[in-house]
Design an enzyme around this catalytic site. Structure first.
Site: not given
Length: 420
Positions: A217, A137, A378, A214, A240
């Protein structure tokens, strides 16, 4: 908080979590939208918050609130203790070796920007290379682009195939003696792909290349063990994972953090200041300039403890059941195509329906009380890869139900009927 349960209470309910009790923990799930019970399938953008998190924030403001690491009074001491206890909760959650390796930031984006600047200032020079992947993203692309522009370095991207799986077999050929860092998403927010990050880290480390994961998620889709992964950096956002907005985490190995320069000045990050010279605080405070979001940190710690009380493995298993059910039911709709069909997926489904624009589908579903995401999420390079305008994304959490999936399927079928 919910208790682990061994018997089902409604149809489709898994045997290991008490879904009825869990849903009572989330006040917003009781809302109606346009006269219909809310179906919230935008968990990839942000998750809803359980009452215990809301109560923690309210209690903090009502009875503890004072700035940390500054006052000699009792409130400041209590506030500081809560903040540092939150750091320990997160250290344990990630299985980091030390609390000094846990940096509080405002979110995943800030964490990645921190590394791109502070690592880049020390280790990246003109002609060097940074590797990301095609499925990142924007927050895991742009900070590296800014670094490369500033330093005269080159950004390279590992591609993925038509299923949405990274071509990991190409990674070794991308790495050169000039490669300084590799940054890769744990789970794609658009495709749902769960990347083989341990394998990727092993390959990169064979060439002495550090790796940032990253985890925006990935953090809520399974147990994270940064020592087992041997990750050099792991970044995620509190909101998140059922926590508040405005708080995030950067895990970093001490050996890197100690060599990196501060990226923001002021407040907690200094040791001494004079007009001749400033010296900097020890880890983790070196990277926490200004007044930290200490109440957000306490809320995040509460959210993580809540998530653990549900049972991370049980929650993930249930989400996989939901994913498989939703995938099967959606594919029964003629003209629906799922974008992202990797073998290992988290509970994220992106789809397009004939030539109906995703925005139109999302707007109509909204009128039915169903919240989904539409657009490029994104991840413009991912959307460009498939040559489409965008997708409709349903991202599921452990508080969602099979009945809600049925409502989504009925809603999408209705959209198709309306557009002929």
């Amino acid at each position: 908080m919910p208790k682990v349960k061994t018997s089902s209470t409604i149809n489709h309910q898994p045997s290991t979590i008490n879904l009825n009790e869990i849903r009572k923990d989330f006040p917003i799930l009781q809302r109606e939208i346009y006269g219909k019970p809310l179906v919230y399938f935008d968990n990839g953008a942000t998750t809803q918050k359980p009452k215990v998190v809301l109560n923690t924030i309210e209690k903090f403001y009502n009875s503890i609130n004072a700035n940390i690491h500054r006052g000699v009074h009792k409130l400041s001491a209590e506030s500081t203790e809560e903040y540092e206890q939150a750091r320990e909760v997160i250290r344990e959650f990630l299985n980091a070796e030390k609390t000094s390796e846990i940096i509080f930031t405002s979110g995943t984006t800030a964490s990645i920007n921190l590394v791109a600047f502070s690592f880049g200032e020390v280790f990246v020079k003109s002609g060097d290379e940074v590797i990301v992947t095609e499925m990142e993203h924007h927050s895991n692309i742009v900070p590296w682009q800014l670094l490369c522009e500033r330093k005269g370095a080159n950004l390279k991207a590992l591609p993925f195939d038509e299923n949405g799986e990274l071509k990991v077999d190409m990674l070794e050929s991308l790495i050169t003696p000039k490669t300084r860092i590799l940054s890769v998403t744990h789970v794609s927010n658009t495709l749902g792909t769960v990347n083989p990050i341990k394998q990727i880290i092993e390959i990169a480390h064979r060439h002495n290349v550090p790796v940032l994961i990253d985890g925006a998620q990935g953090v809520k889709h399974g147990i994270i063990d940064v020592q087992d992964l041997d990750a050099d950096f792991y970044a995620f956002s509190g909101h998140k994972i059922y926590g508040p907005t405005g708080i995030g985490v950067l895990y970093g190995k001490e050996k890197w953090l100690n060599q990196m320069v501060p990226w923001q000045g002021g407040g907690d990050m200094i040791a001494t200041v004079s007009f001749a010279k400033t010296t900097f605080n020890e880890l983790p405070f070196k990277f926490e300039a200004g007044t930290a979001n200490y109440i957000g940190a306490a809320g995040l710690a509460t959210a993580i403890n809540y998530y653990k009380s549900v049972g991370i493995e049980q929650a993930t298993s249930y989400e996989t059941e939901l994913l498989n059910y939703a995938t099967k039911k959606l594919l029964e709709i003629d003209g629906l195509r799922i974008i992202g069909t990797a073998k290992d997926k988290a509970s994220i489904i992106s789809f397009i329906l004939n030539d109906i624009h995703p925005y139109d589908t999302g707007m109509i579903l909204d009128k039915m009380g169903i919240a989904v995401r539409t657009g490029n999420h994104c991840t413009q390079p991912v959307i460009d890869h498939f040559g489409i305008d965008g997708t409709v994304r349903a991202s599921l959490a452990f508080y969602n139900t099979f009945e809600e999936v049925d409502r989504l399927v009925e809603g999408v079928a209705k959209v198709k009927e309306m557009f002929g």
